[in-house]
Write an enzyme that holds these catalytic residues in place. Sequence first.
Site, short mmCIF file in Angstrom:
data_model
loop_
_atom_site.label_atom_id
_atom_site.label_comp_id
_atom_site.label_asym_id
_atom_site.label_seq_id
_atom_site.Cartn_x
_atom_site.Cartn_y
_atom_site.Cartn_z
N CYS A 58 -27.97 7.15 24.32
CA CYS A 58 -26.72 6.54 23.85
C CYS A 58 -26.30 5.38 24.74
O CYS A 58 -25.51 4.53 24.32
CB CYS A 58 -25.61 7.58 23.76
SG CYS A 58 -25.19 8.36 25.33
N GLY A 193 -23.95 18.69 14.22
CA GLY A 193 -25.12 18.50 15.08
C GLY A 193 -25.15 19.50 16.21
O GLY A 193 -24.22 19.57 17.02
N GLY A 198 -24.99 18.31 21.18
CA GLY A 198 -24.09 19.12 20.37
C GLY A 198 -23.89 20.51 20.93
O GLY A 198 -22.77 21.04 20.97
#
Length: 409
Positions: A58, A193, A198
């Site tokens: 990310c 998720g 998650g």
Amino acid sequence: MNTIDKKNISGFWVVGINYKKTDASIRGQFAINNEQYESILSVAPSFGLNEFFILSTCNRTEIYGFADTADQMMELICTETEGEIEVFEQLAYAKNGMDAIWHLFQVSAGLDSQILGDYEIVGQIKTAVKFAKARGFIGAFMERLLNSVLQSSKAIKTQTQLSGGTVSVAFAAVQYIKEHVQQVKDKEILLLGTGKIGRNTCKNLVDYLHTKHITLINRTEEKAETLAQELKLKHAPLEDLSASLKKADIVLVATNANEPVIFREHLEGNGDKLIIDLSIPYNVSSDAQELSNIKLVNVDELSRIKDETLQKREAEVPKANDIITEHIQEFVDWCKTRKYAPVLKAVKHKLNELCQHQVILMSPKYCDCKDEIQKVINTLAVKVRSENNIGCQYIGAINEFIGTRAGNE
């Protein structure tokens, strides 16, 4: 383009973009999933590249490996991205040789993470390398380099407090909820998720918000069901996404899909909601973000959270850099020895010949001298590295071996 033949420090590169110069929306355009990774590896030889791996998280998309120029790597990685190469070139950094190696060590330690000391990056590096190695794109140099990188990261983890306390994107999401949502225990939470991020987020929700009003949805329903049973939560099939979104007050998205999974029609007219999107690229459509009843928070905003834990981590940075310096020096020493590998191999072969043909004193006793040969080779490796006189050391090693065997007799 010619394939790189010399796999050494001078030929090693890293090219990439990260959170320092790009926001999450731009990084999403250059995120690489496994299917894209596979495709990039398949066409890499036509770009003259045959030893590298891609790290896509990310916070960053980076390619590490051997190339003639940084342009080769940029062109290759952008063959599979949504974003254009012209944009990538404007935003990317390129580091070569020792600068590239230092960067990799820093990244693996969490020193270059958006949240300082975020140790999840180690697992992401291992996964990225494993993918490339299984397809033949990791050679001896990078194997040794990556082992050194992981050893350094582990030493920093155990010998410093750089990753001390609880700070990660998953934890930051929970902290944001605690600070901005009143009466959290009464709110309905939906988590989309149940992969690694998650799962971590879910456990933090339970541990720090002390709530069980959480529903889990995952593309593979069995995974959501297993986690729900473990933590005594609810789960729902993906087909119930619209109904679950309608009921939810807080939505956390950790799906990491290539395209949005939540759209405007899911949210319009369904009450005020806080949505925390932990995915890159965004998994909440841009038009949904424009709704007045929606408060959207992404990974960049979460990563700005500062607290005492981060201040303590910052004090550990010098210690971590000292550990990195030590491991890099060990790796450089190995590289220096590595260039003498052909000589060491030749000497070992010659000593084995002497044993096999019983040249030394014509005695069967010398047919099995594996341990003594290895001792001679180890001594030779040290000498050629320090004295840099290959020819004399070659002869000296033969004489040393013969002298040792004769003395034993």
